[in-house]
Design an enzyme around this catalytic site. Structure first.
Site, short mmCIF file in Angstrom:
data_model
loop_
_atom_site.label_atom_id
_atom_site.label_comp_id
_atom_site.label_asym_id
_atom_site.label_seq_id
_atom_site.Cartn_x
_atom_site.Cartn_y
_atom_site.Cartn_z
N ASP A 140 34.05 -48.23 15.88
CA ASP A 140 35.49 -48.04 16.05
C ASP A 140 35.78 -46.72 16.76
O ASP A 140 35.41 -45.67 16.26
CB ASP A 140 36.10 -48.05 14.64
N ASP A 154 45.79 -52.73 15.23
CA ASP A 154 45.47 -53.36 13.93
C ASP A 154 46.39 -54.53 13.60
O ASP A 154 47.61 -54.41 13.65
CB ASP A 154 45.59 -52.34 12.80
C1 GAL Z 1 41.02 -48.42 12.50
C2 GAL Z 1 40.66 -49.87 12.78
C3 GAL Z 1 40.81 -50.64 11.48
C4 GAL Z 1 39.92 -50.03 10.43
C5 GAL Z 1 40.22 -48.55 10.26
C6 GAL Z 1 39.26 -47.89 9.31
O1 GAL Z 1 40.88 -47.69 13.65
O2 GAL Z 1 41.52 -50.37 13.78
O3 GAL Z 1 40.50 -52.01 11.70
O4 GAL Z 1 38.57 -50.20 10.82
O5 GAL Z 1 40.17 -47.88 11.49
O6 GAL Z 1 39.50 -46.52 9.16
#
Ligand code: GAL
Length: 217
Positions: free
Chosen positions: A127, A183
Protein backbone atom coordinates in the site's frame (compact mmCIF):
# COMPACT_ATOMS: atom_id res chain seq x y z
CA UNK A 1 -9.18 -12.28 -9.97
CA UNK A 2 -8.39 -13.50 -6.47
CA UNK A 3 -11.38 -13.48 -4.13
CA UNK A 4 -11.47 -13.53 -0.37
CA UNK A 5 -11.88 -11.58 2.82
CA UNK A 6 -9.88 -8.61 4.13
CA UNK A 7 -9.72 -7.44 7.72
CA UNK A 8 -9.41 -3.68 7.34
CA UNK A 9 -12.82 -2.14 6.73
CA UNK A 10 -14.53 -4.06 9.52
CA UNK A 11 -11.81 -4.43 12.13
CA UNK A 12 -9.05 -1.91 11.36
CA UNK A 13 -6.20 -2.48 13.82
CA UNK A 14 -8.38 -4.58 16.16
CA UNK A 15 -7.22 -7.92 14.83
CA UNK A 16 -5.77 -11.01 16.47
CA UNK A 17 -5.26 -14.66 15.67
CA UNK A 18 -8.54 -15.81 17.25
CA UNK A 19 -10.48 -13.36 15.09
CA UNK A 20 -8.64 -14.29 11.90
CA UNK A 21 -9.22 -18.00 12.56
CA UNK A 22 -12.91 -17.29 13.17
CA UNK A 23 -13.12 -15.47 9.84
CA UNK A 24 -11.40 -18.37 8.06
CA UNK A 25 -13.83 -20.80 9.71
CA UNK A 26 -16.73 -18.64 8.55
CA UNK A 27 -15.53 -18.37 4.96
CA UNK A 28 -15.69 -22.19 4.89
CA UNK A 29 -18.89 -22.76 6.92
CA UNK A 30 -20.83 -20.07 5.03
CA UNK A 31 -20.08 -21.78 1.71
CA UNK A 32 -18.05 -18.85 0.37
CA UNK A 33 -14.97 -21.06 0.02
CA UNK A 34 -16.79 -23.46 -2.29
CA UNK A 35 -17.66 -20.60 -4.66
CA UNK A 36 -14.05 -19.43 -4.83
CA UNK A 37 -13.38 -17.07 -1.91
CA UNK A 38 -10.02 -18.43 -0.82
CA UNK A 39 -7.87 -15.60 0.56
CA UNK A 40 -7.90 -14.52 4.21
CA UNK A 41 -6.08 -11.20 4.06
CA UNK A 42 -4.70 -9.60 7.18
CA UNK A 43 -4.38 -5.88 6.50
CA UNK A 44 -2.44 -3.25 8.46
CA UNK A 45 -1.39 -3.65 12.13
CA UNK A 46 -0.15 -7.27 12.26
CA UNK A 47 3.51 -6.20 12.59
CA UNK A 48 5.42 -4.73 15.48
CA UNK A 49 8.65 -3.12 14.35
CA UNK A 50 11.92 -4.91 13.62
CA UNK A 51 14.46 -6.77 15.71
CA UNK A 52 18.09 -5.66 15.98
CA UNK A 53 18.98 -7.53 12.78
CA UNK A 54 16.18 -5.78 10.87
CA UNK A 55 13.83 -8.74 10.72
CA UNK A 56 10.15 -7.81 10.72
CA UNK A 57 8.40 -8.75 13.98
CA UNK A 58 4.87 -10.08 14.26
CA UNK A 59 2.82 -8.38 16.99
CA UNK A 60 3.03 -11.12 19.58
CA UNK A 61 0.19 -9.90 21.77
CA UNK A 62 -2.16 -10.15 18.78
CA UNK A 63 -0.60 -13.25 17.22
CA UNK A 64 1.01 -15.19 20.09
CA UNK A 65 1.32 -18.39 18.06
CA UNK A 66 3.16 -16.59 15.25
CA UNK A 67 2.35 -16.10 11.60
CA UNK A 68 3.58 -19.51 10.41
CA UNK A 69 1.12 -21.27 12.75
CA UNK A 70 -1.74 -19.08 11.51
CA UNK A 71 -0.77 -19.79 7.91
CA UNK A 72 -0.86 -23.53 8.64
CA UNK A 73 -4.32 -23.19 10.23
CA UNK A 74 -5.61 -21.34 7.16
CA UNK A 75 -3.94 -23.71 4.69
CA UNK A 76 -5.42 -26.71 6.50
CA UNK A 77 -8.86 -25.28 5.69
CA UNK A 78 -7.97 -25.18 2.00
CA UNK A 79 -7.58 -21.38 2.12
CA UNK A 80 -4.70 -18.96 1.55
CA UNK A 81 -3.30 -16.19 3.71
CA UNK A 82 -2.37 -12.59 2.90
CA UNK A 83 -0.42 -9.87 4.70
CA UNK A 84 0.01 -6.12 4.28
CA UNK A 85 2.99 -3.79 3.99
CA UNK A 86 4.04 -0.56 2.34
CA UNK A 87 6.97 0.68 0.20
CA UNK A 88 7.63 3.41 2.78
CA UNK A 89 9.00 3.28 6.31
CA UNK A 90 5.62 3.57 8.05
CA UNK A 91 2.29 1.92 7.29
CA UNK A 92 -0.84 3.98 6.77
CA UNK A 93 -2.11 3.07 10.25
CA UNK A 94 1.15 4.33 11.69
CA UNK A 95 0.99 7.58 9.74
CA UNK A 96 -2.71 8.30 10.18
CA UNK A 97 -3.66 6.64 13.45
CA UNK A 98 -0.46 6.29 15.45
CA UNK A 99 0.06 2.52 15.27
CA UNK A 100 3.79 2.82 15.97
CA UNK A 101 4.52 -0.88 15.37
CA UNK A 102 3.53 -0.31 11.73
CA UNK A 103 6.84 -0.32 9.92
CA UNK A 104 7.01 -0.54 6.11
CA UNK A 105 9.39 -2.51 3.94
CA UNK A 106 11.54 0.28 2.43
CA UNK A 107 15.12 -0.97 2.49
CA UNK A 108 14.02 -4.35 3.88
CA UNK A 109 12.22 -5.76 0.85
CA UNK A 110 14.40 -8.88 0.51
CA UNK A 111 14.27 -9.64 4.23
CA UNK A 112 10.51 -9.14 4.42
CA UNK A 113 9.82 -11.24 1.30
CA UNK A 114 11.95 -14.02 2.83
CA UNK A 115 9.96 -13.80 6.08
CA UNK A 116 6.67 -14.02 4.19
CA UNK A 117 7.90 -17.03 2.22
CA UNK A 118 9.19 -18.76 5.36
CA UNK A 119 5.83 -18.27 7.10
CA UNK A 120 3.89 -19.61 4.11
CA UNK A 121 2.26 -16.36 3.04
CA UNK A 122 0.39 -16.46 -0.30
CA UNK A 123 -0.56 -12.83 -0.92
CA UNK A 124 0.87 -9.39 -0.19
CA UNK A 125 -1.11 -6.15 -0.23
CA UNK A 126 1.47 -3.40 -0.73
CA UNK A 127 0.00 0.00 0.00
CA UNK A 128 1.59 3.25 -1.15
CA UNK A 129 0.40 5.51 1.67
CA UNK A 130 2.86 8.37 1.33
CA UNK A 131 5.77 6.41 -0.20
CA UNK A 132 7.31 6.64 -3.68
CA UNK A 133 5.99 4.60 -6.59
CA UNK A 134 9.49 3.27 -7.33
CA UNK A 135 9.30 0.87 -4.39
CA UNK A 136 6.65 -1.31 -6.03
CA UNK A 137 9.06 -2.86 -8.54
CA UNK A 138 11.60 -3.47 -5.77
CA UNK A 139 9.14 -5.60 -3.81
CA UNK A 140 8.01 -7.40 -6.98
CA UNK A 141 11.59 -8.53 -7.52
CA UNK A 142 12.04 -9.47 -3.86
CA UNK A 143 8.89 -11.60 -3.92
CA UNK A 144 10.05 -13.34 -7.09
CA UNK A 145 13.44 -14.02 -5.53
CA UNK A 146 11.83 -15.47 -2.38
CA UNK A 147 11.05 -18.68 -4.24
CA UNK A 148 7.41 -18.81 -3.09
CA UNK A 149 4.53 -17.79 -5.38
CA UNK A 150 3.08 -14.77 -3.57
CA UNK A 151 0.23 -12.89 -5.22
CA UNK A 152 1.21 -9.22 -5.43
CA UNK A 153 -1.64 -6.79 -4.86
CA UNK A 154 -0.70 -3.12 -4.82
CA UNK A 155 -2.39 0.14 -3.95
CA UNK A 156 -0.41 2.67 -6.00
CA UNK A 157 -2.85 5.54 -5.41
CA UNK A 158 -2.94 8.10 -2.66
CA UNK A 159 -6.13 9.81 -3.70
CA UNK A 160 -4.40 11.39 -6.71
CA UNK A 161 -4.96 8.32 -8.87
CA UNK A 162 -2.57 5.90 -10.51
CA UNK A 163 -4.46 3.68 -12.93
CA UNK A 164 -3.29 1.90 -16.10
CA UNK A 165 -2.65 4.34 -18.92
CA UNK A 166 -2.37 7.25 -16.50
CA UNK A 167 0.43 6.28 -14.16
CA UNK A 168 4.19 6.61 -14.37
CA UNK A 169 4.73 2.94 -13.48
CA UNK A 170 3.75 0.03 -15.72
CA UNK A 171 1.15 -1.57 -13.47
CA UNK A 172 0.49 -4.84 -15.36
CA UNK A 173 4.24 -5.53 -15.44
CA UNK A 174 4.70 -4.78 -11.77
CA UNK A 175 1.77 -6.35 -9.97
CA UNK A 176 -0.91 -9.02 -10.22
CA UNK A 177 -3.52 -6.50 -9.14
CA UNK A 178 -3.71 -2.76 -8.59
CA UNK A 179 -6.25 -0.67 -6.75
CA UNK A 180 -8.12 1.69 -9.06
CA UNK A 181 -9.63 4.09 -6.57
CA UNK A 182 -9.96 5.38 -3.06
CA UNK A 183 -11.06 3.15 -0.15
CA UNK A 184 -14.38 1.39 -0.65
CA UNK A 185 -17.05 1.55 2.04
CA UNK A 186 -20.34 -0.25 2.58
CA UNK A 187 -22.51 2.24 0.71
CA UNK A 188 -24.14 1.95 -2.69
CA UNK A 189 -22.50 5.17 -3.91
CA UNK A 190 -19.03 3.85 -3.07
CA UNK A 191 -19.59 0.44 -4.63
CA UNK A 192 -21.28 1.68 -7.81
CA UNK A 193 -18.74 4.50 -8.09
CA UNK A 194 -15.91 1.95 -8.18
CA UNK A 195 -17.80 -0.20 -10.68
CA UNK A 196 -18.10 2.89 -12.91
CA UNK A 197 -14.35 3.57 -12.59
CA UNK A 198 -13.63 -0.06 -13.41
CA UNK A 199 -15.67 0.09 -16.63
CA UNK A 200 -13.31 2.71 -18.04
CA UNK A 201 -10.32 0.46 -17.32
CA UNK A 202 -11.78 -2.74 -18.75
CA UNK A 203 -9.11 -3.08 -21.43
CA UNK A 204 -6.19 -3.36 -19.00
CA UNK A 205 -6.69 -6.61 -17.06
CA UNK A 206 -5.51 -9.89 -18.54
CA UNK A 207 -4.32 -13.31 -17.43
CA UNK A 208 -2.52 -12.87 -14.10
CA UNK A 209 -3.20 -9.16 -13.68
CA UNK A 210 -6.36 -7.34 -12.69
CA UNK A 211 -7.95 -4.02 -11.79
CA UNK A 212 -8.84 -3.95 -8.08
CA UNK A 213 -11.95 -2.01 -7.10
CA UNK A 214 -11.03 -2.92 -3.46
CA UNK A 215 -12.31 -5.41 -0.94
CA UNK A 216 -15.69 -7.12 -0.67
CA UNK A 217 -18.26 -5.19 1.32
C1 GAL B 1 -5.20 2.46 3.21
C2 GAL B 1 -5.79 1.43 2.27
C3 GAL B 1 -6.79 0.61 3.07
C4 GAL B 1 -6.09 -0.03 4.24
C5 GAL B 1 -5.40 1.02 5.09
C6 GAL B 1 -4.59 0.40 6.20
O1 GAL B 1 -4.27 3.21 2.53
O2 GAL B 1 -6.41 2.08 1.20
O3 GAL B 1 -7.39 -0.37 2.23
O4 GAL B 1 -5.14 -0.96 3.76
O5 GAL B 1 -4.55 1.82 4.32
O6 GAL B 1 -3.92 1.35 6.98
Amino acid sequence: PPMGWNSWNTFGCKIDEALIKQMADTVVSSGMATVGYEYIDIDDCWMDGRDSSGKIQVNSSKFPSGMAALATYIHDKGLKIGLYSTPGTRTCANIYSGYTGGVGSLGYETSDAQSYAAWGIDYLKYDKCTANLSGFAVMRDALRASGRPIFYSINPGDGSGCVPGQCSIDLPNIANMWRIGFDINASWSSIVGLIDQNVNLASYPGPGHWNDPAMVE
